[in-house]
Design a protein around this motif. Structure first.
Motif, PDB file in Angstrom:
ATOM      1  N   UNK A   6       7.850 -41.750  57.429  1.00 50.18           N
ATOM      2  CA  UNK A   6       8.548 -42.676  58.321  1.00 50.18           C
ATOM      3  C   UNK A   6      10.024 -42.799  57.988  1.00 50.18           C
ATOM      4  N   UNK A   7      10.384 -42.470  56.763  1.00 48.40           N
ATOM      5  CA  UNK A   7      11.792 -42.550  56.366  1.00 48.40           C
ATOM      6  C   UNK A   7      12.602 -41.351  56.836  1.00 48.40           C
TER       7      UNK A   7
ATOM      8  N   UNK B 105       3.860 -51.840  58.409  1.00 49.52           N
ATOM      9  CA  UNK B 105       4.786 -51.944  59.529  1.00 49.52           C
ATOM     10  C   UNK B 105       4.528 -51.014  60.686  1.00 49.52           C
ATOM     11  N   UNK B 106       3.537 -50.129  60.584  1.00 46.82           N
ATOM     12  CA  UNK B 106       3.282 -49.232  61.707  1.00 46.82           C
ATOM     13  C   UNK B 106       2.469 -49.955  62.772  1.00 46.82           C
TER      14      UNK B 106
ATOM     15  N   UNK C  48      -5.628 -43.846  62.352  1.00 49.11           N
ATOM     16  CA  UNK C  48      -5.283 -42.421  62.271  1.00 49.11           C
ATOM     17  C   UNK C  48      -4.658 -42.082  60.920  1.00 49.11           C
ATOM     18  N   UNK C  49      -3.774 -42.942  60.421  1.00 45.81           N
ATOM     19  CA  UNK C  49      -3.195 -42.703  59.098  1.00 45.81           C
ATOM     20  C   UNK C  49      -4.300 -42.649  58.037  1.00 45.81           C
ATOM     21  N   UNK C  50      -5.264 -43.556  58.159  1.00 39.84           N
ATOM     22  CA  UNK C  50      -6.347 -43.597  57.168  1.00 39.84           C
ATOM     23  C   UNK C  50      -7.208 -42.336  57.251  1.00 39.84           C
TER      24      UNK C  50
ATOM     25  N   UNK D 231       9.444 -46.077  69.597  1.00 36.51           N
ATOM     26  CA  UNK D 231       9.262 -47.502  69.796  1.00 36.51           C
ATOM     27  C   UNK D 231       7.848 -47.956  70.062  1.00 36.51           C
ATOM     28  N   UNK D 232       6.855 -47.118  69.783  1.00 36.80           N
ATOM     29  CA  UNK D 232       5.443 -47.507  69.967  1.00 36.80           C
ATOM     30  C   UNK D 232       5.204 -48.104  71.340  1.00 36.80           C
TER      31      UNK D 232
END
Length: 790
Positions: free
Chosen positions: A74-75, A534-535, A542-544, A599-600
């Protein structure tokens, strides 16, 4: 405490000491393993070593770690165009697109038109990567990528002709390795379009196996410009060389030998890259190949014992034999920018035009895009485009950060071109008869013909998937394997043992940790796996799941390498599936990063969800493919229990989700605009098939409520008519529609007929007179029986 207890404790202490105390571990354990490892380690050629050392490891290394640091992803800054790049994309690139008529290009000129070539040279398209100090544009990798992508939405000929001078070729090699004199001479001329470059690598006997090129040069003395100089006599035979037939300067790769040791003690200096003027004595520029109606300039060239001075070598004599390293280090541009850009451009054009066509074209009194059977391929077109474009943009951004991700470049080259093939094939299925009849009104036929080009070049896709992605990734991206290999090759045996011991100890801890994480996440369904703070809430799962698959992949790769060793290199199907897991988790990472960067937006969520669920299912299937075909069935059973203790968790995207994605493609919206952003459309030009579809789509949306009133009145037998015109006239007379409504429907009908028309030709297809290839562009009045009633 009993004697037995004391014995057990003593044994544990001895084992712990043997493992934890490095000198003792090396003496008792590592030394014998080190000797065995050196014996079984496959021999590695200099070219293989160079390929492994080339480039950098980027986000794919995190995925191979088993514990990806999502905050690091994310950075990464999401790339943006500079004002100058944005202006060039919106103005000069649009104008070049307007100059390109794909039918004229492929059927009449068999090349870009003279006007288009003149514009390309004058406006600096050939010098986008050349710094401003040499007269070029100095664009970022992302800026360069956007231009190629937009050109590909209009014409492959323009995209390919522009991308080659800006990717792997003379300019790229000169920038990194050229002498000051070479840069000062060639770069300004290349930037101004005074020189047309080509790079000759592929030989008839060495295609994908480029390192084995038979072309050779012999260091010797000879005459050049009237004086005796140290040079080389070069013999070569090349084919498939893009821009070769019109090049003025030829980049040439060959193996250089020095049998008289005029340069030093080494006889086989290795692959060397030289820059040769096309009119240099002995250079033969051949005729043209005909690459599947893409009609870009491409052809063979050759020479026999052509003498050229050593100053022709890129970088001068000091770079003799360094060509393979040069090529490997610069390969990322072609794979990361050019081919993904071309195929994503085709996908954007397909999504725009086929989506509009599916809403404008009606059958059985309903837009075909609303049929569930058509929604299925529309969903694939939208989901594949969203994910491919995310990977393309993120990878271009990596290049701008200074990365040269060799493994990632192979990943997106393979997967974006394959998804491009799927998307265009899906588009052809939806278009039906309109798609298979070539002519000025067919916006997709040429793209369909040209798809195999991207599949074939810059490393054939079969080879890329089965040998390169995992074969290179397993060594480059793994935190310990390359360290172990280098330790085994260390000529200082004592030092090599110390290095191997440290790497091996880390490797063991790494494997055990991934095994425990794999089991833990399998038992809990990854409910407690890492997800960045913060996502968006809708992406956390999905990240998991990606964290779970990352750990499982790292462990599975370790077990595969341990049990199969060098044989894994020959187990190409298993290697391909392991590569698929790494590739798909990279594509998923890029998709999540894009969603956050944009921007989700809730309206875009169906695209994100569909592409993620589809890719995760493919990843799961790749795991299953490895486990089902793992040579040792006992180990396979244990791995399956560890990775999928309660069965496989991923399922295909639902029909409801597919409907939402398909609806995005057939409905004008900000989401659709973002999906097809920076694709070209000649708005206002009714004779352009894509522009006609866009205009027809807008009017179709406005007309639907009016048509609903007409159908209701027709059903209530308030109005009647055997044709569209008579029905509309009766509706106007009865006050069902207004005069403005009638005018809108008539205008929509004109544009709809333009959008669905198919070209026809004279009996000889206009071969004798290409300008008369098609009847004047008009919209014939269709018989009432052939029209869809409102």
């Amino acid at each position: 405490m009993t004697t037995l207890n004391l014995a057990i404790l003593a044994a544990l202490a001895l084992v712990s000491a043997a493992v934890l105390i490095a000198p003792l571990r090396r003496a008792l354990i590592t030394r014998s393993l080190f000797a065995t490892y050196k014996k079984i380690l496959p021999a590695m050629s200099d070219t293989e070593k160079t390929a492994l050392d080339a480039g950098t490891v980027w986000w794919e290394g995190e995925l191979f770690s088993g514990r990806p640091r999502w905050q690091k992803l994310l950075d990464y800054a999401w790339p943006k165009l500079t004002p100058e790049e944005r202006s060039f994309l919106d103005n000069e690139t649009d104008e070049l697109c307007r100059l390109m008529d794909d039918w004229q290009t492929t059927h009449v000129h068999q090349d870009m038109s003279p006007e288009a070539w003149k514009y390309v040279k004058e406006k600096g398209f050939l010098g986008m990567i050349i710094p401003k100090e040499y007269g070029g544009k100095g664009f970022s990798a992302y800026g360069h990528a956007q231009v190629i992508t937009k050109l590909a939405t209009r014409s492959s000929a323009s995209a390919i002709s522009v991308m080659v001078p800006n990717s792997l070729g003379p300019a790229e090699l000169l920038l990194h390795y050229g002498t000051d004199a070479q840069k000062q001479h060639y770069l300004p001329r290349l930037a101004r379009g005074e020189e047309i470059p080509a790079f000759a690598l592929t030989s008839p006997q060495a295609g994908s196996d480029a390192a084995s090129i038979p072309d050779f040069g012999i260091v010797c003395k000879g005459l050049y410009q009237g004086r005796e100089v140290l040079g080389m006599r070069v013999t070569w035979d090349k084919r498939y060389i893009t821009l070769g037939p019109i090049c003025t300067v030829l980049g040439l790769a060959f193996r250089l030998y020095d049998p008289e040791h005029l340069l030093g003690a080494t006889e086989d200096l290795g692959i060397t890259c030289a820059l040769v003027p096309h009119d240099h004595p002995g250079v033969n520029i051949g005729r043209r190949h005909f690459p599947l109606n893409a009609v870009f300039q491409n052809g063979p060239n050759w020479g026999k014992e052509v003498f050229m001075p050593l100053e022709f070598i890129i970088g001068g004599p000091a770079m003799a034999g360094q060509g393979w390293r040069m090529l490997m280090e610069c390969l990322a541009a072609g794979r990361s920018i050019s081919l993904p850009g071309c195929n994503t451009g085709m996908m954007k054009m397909t999504a725009r035009a086929v989506g509009a066509y599916a809403r404008v074209r009606a059958q059985f009194k309903m837009a075909i895009g609303k049929f569930e059977g058509v929604e299925e391929p529309l969903a694939r077109i939208g989901g594949n485009l969203y994910m491919s474009d995310a990977a393309r943009v993120m990878t271009a951004g990596a290049l701008d950060l200074g990365e040269k991700p060799s493994v990632v470049s192979a990943i997106i080259k393979y997967h974006v071109t394959e998804r491009g093939r799927q998307s265009v094939n899906d588009g052809m299925d939806i278009l039906g008869g309109k798609g298979i009849c070539l002519g000025p009104q067919n916006f997709l036929g040429r793209a369909y013909q040209q798809l195999p080009i991207g599949i074939t070049v810059e490393g054939a896709n079969i080879l890329t998937r089965s040998l390169i992605i995992f074969g290179q990734g397993a060594i480059r991206c793994h935190p310990f394997v390359l360290r172990e290999m280098r330790a085994a090759q260390n000529p200082d045996a004592a030092r090599g043992l110390v290095e191997f011991d440290a790497a091996l100890a880390g490797h063991v801890r790494f494997s055990i940790g991934n095994a425990l994480r794999t089991l833990g996440m399998g038992l809990t369904g990854a409910a407690f796996a890492a997800a960045p703070a913060g996502v968006a809430a809708e992406t956390r799962a999905y990240y998991r799941q990606l964290s779970r698959f990352s750990a499982a992949f790292a462990f599975l790769a370790d077990v595969s390498m341990l049990t199969m060793g060098g044989d894994l290199k020959r187990k190409e199907k298993l290697s391909a599936r392991l590569g698929d897991i790494l590739s798909l988790t990279y594509l998923c990472s890029a998709t999540l990063r894009r969603y956050e960067a944009e921007g989700c937006q809730a309206a875009d969520a169906p695209l994100m969800h569909w592409s993620m669920q589809d890719a995760l299912l493919r990843t799961q299937n790749a795991f299953e493919g490895v486990l089902a075909n793992f040579p040792n069935r006992l180990i396979a059973a244990g791995l399956r229990a560890l990775i999928f203790p309660f069965g496989k968790p991923c399922v295909a995207p639902s029909d409801k989700l597919g409907h939402q994605v398909a609806s995005i493609l057939i409905t004008p919206s900000a989401t659709r605009d973002r999906l097809i952003a920076d694709s070209f459309c000649d708005f206002g030009n009714e004779e352009d098939p894509v522009a006609a579809l866009e205009m027809a789509l807008g009017l179709t949306m406005q007309a639907e409520s009016i048509e609903a009133r007409i159908r209701a009145a027709q059903k209530a037998k308030q109005i009647a008519g055997r044709s569209f015109e008579s029905l509309l006239a009766d509706a106007l007379a009865k006050g069902i529609v207004t005069a403005e409504d009638k005018a809108l429907l008539e205008r929509r009908e004109v544009l709809r007929q333009k959008a669905i028309r198919v070209d026809d030709f004279p009996q000889d297809f206009g071969i004798g007179n290409p300008a008369a290839h098609v009847r004047p562009a008009e919209v014939p009045a269709a018989p009432a029986s052939h029209r869809e009633a409102a």
